[in-house]
Design a protein around this motif. Structure first.
Motif, mmCIF file in Angstrom:
data_model
loop_
_atom_site.group_PDB
_atom_site.id
_atom_site.type_symbol
_atom_site.label_atom_id
_atom_site.label_comp_id
_atom_site.label_asym_id
_atom_site.label_seq_id
_atom_site.Cartn_x
_atom_site.Cartn_y
_atom_site.Cartn_z
ATOM 1 N N TYR A 1 32.347 62.753 32.242
ATOM 2 C CA TYR A 1 31.619 63.895 32.785
ATOM 3 C C TYR A 1 30.820 64.591 31.706
ATOM 4 N N ASP A 2 29.588 64.886 32.025
ATOM 5 C CA ASP A 2 28.746 65.721 31.174
ATOM 6 C C ASP A 2 28.153 66.815 32.049
ATOM 7 N N TRP B 1 25.646 68.874 31.831
ATOM 8 C CA TRP B 1 24.191 68.911 32.002
ATOM 9 C C TRP B 1 23.683 67.699 32.772
ATOM 10 N N GLU B 2 24.302 66.545 32.551
ATOM 11 C CA GLU B 2 23.939 65.367 33.337
ATOM 12 C C GLU B 2 24.252 65.606 34.811
#
Length: 325
Positions: free
Chosen positions: A186-187, A189-190
């Motif tokens: 998980y990112d 901003w992505e």
């Protein structure tokens, strides 16, 4: 489908305000819903639409905050036809309850402003098991709009859905195999970019499927504005990005818009005569933006072409229907 009038009536730009865009428009008799209408861009959007005479439903999670916003809007605009209705986009049960309450009023719906959202939040899941940004920013609004389709169709043609996307769509494409981050790292901003890409693809497919009902949708970039949307970003990260000073106080970077300017493209999408019957576009600075096909970051006034790709829009719609049941 992108048919309809396209002649220009008045030029606005990045410096225009929402009040300037709505000037001269009489929205008396128009029914409007603004999600996240109690604060930030949503509150300014609701304010100028109410000033123009529309009946405005402020939809939000916090009843106390929403009712206070309604009282303030009634005072500022002199329009008594402003009301609050509880809506948690992170809960399909709440979305269904909202659409059922609206259907019970018997009112048609001319404008649906899908404004609410979360940005760069930690990995959490909604009560229905969706990653919070994808679940709130896209799936919640998808379910809401689907539930309101009869009211939009009852407007008798010309109903508009406005989906707030973001220039941050460049940060993440749609992962149609794992949109909820069950099997990939998980990112934040992505994930935010994925949800904003979804908002634009949603507008493309809605226009394709619902134009025969007289319903169109456009997505837009409101610009960079300092609001409560940044609440999930840590102080250190805000400082690194130049969004907070050394003491951790938020600052407005040079080139950012005011809230009044940030709501302008939303209002343009809602009332511009040249967008009558026109959907499936991405708007920026009160204009139809230009696709960008290079590999580098798109300049202002442009968008990555993938977010208006019809094939991806159809696949996302099918997946969204499956996910919300």
């Amino acid at each position: 489908m992108r048919a309809g009038r396209t002649e220009m009536t008045m030029a606005f730009d990045k410096n225009s305000t929402a009040a300037e865009v709505v000037a001269g428009h009489d929205l008396t008799g128009k029914e409007v819903i603004v999600t996240g209408g109690a604060s930030g861009l949503g509150a300014e959007t609701a304010r100028v639409l109410a000033l123009a005479g529309a009946r405005v439903v402020v939809a939000g999670r916090d009843a106390g905050r929403g009712e206070a916003a309604v009282r303030r809007l009634r005072e500022e605009t002199g329009n008594r036809a402003v009301e609050f209705s509880e809506l948690d986009l992170g809960s399909l049960a709440s979305v269904r309850a909202f659409t059922e309450r609206y259907a019970a009023t018997g009112r048609s719906l001319h404008l649906l402003i899908n404004n609410a959202g979360v940005m760069a939040s930690p990995l959490t899941y909604t009560e229905d098991g969706f990653e919070s940004q994808f679940g709130t920013n896209h799936l919640g609004h998808f379910a809401l709009t689907a539930g309101l389709r009869p009211a939009l169709a009852a407007a008798g043609g010309g109903a508009r859905v406005v989906a707030l996307s973001s220039r941050a769509h460049r940060r993440g494409d749609i992962d149609l195999d794992d949109p909820n981050y069950r099997h990939r790292p998980y990112d934040p901003w992505e994930s935010y970019g994925q949800s904003k890409s979804a908002n634009a693809l949603f507008a493309v497919e809605l226009t394709e499927r619902w134009a025969t009902d007289g319903i169109t949708a456009n997505a837009l970039n409101p610009g960079a504005i300092m609001t409560d949307l940044q609440r999930h970003i840590a102080t250190g990260e805000l400082q690194d990005m130049g969004w907070a000073d050394a003491d951790g106080n938020r600052i407005t970077p040079q080139g950012w818009k005011t809230v009044e300017q940030g709501a302008a493209t939303t209002i343009w999408a809602a009332v511009a005569p040249e967008l009558e019957g026109v959907g499936g576009h991405y708007l920026d600075d009160c204009a139809i933006a230009t696709p960008w096909t290079a590999d580098d970051q798109p300049p202002f006034g442009h968008y990555l072409a993938r977010i208006l790709d019809p094939e991806r829009a159809e696949r996302l719609w099918t997946l969204s229907e499956k996910l919300i049941g």
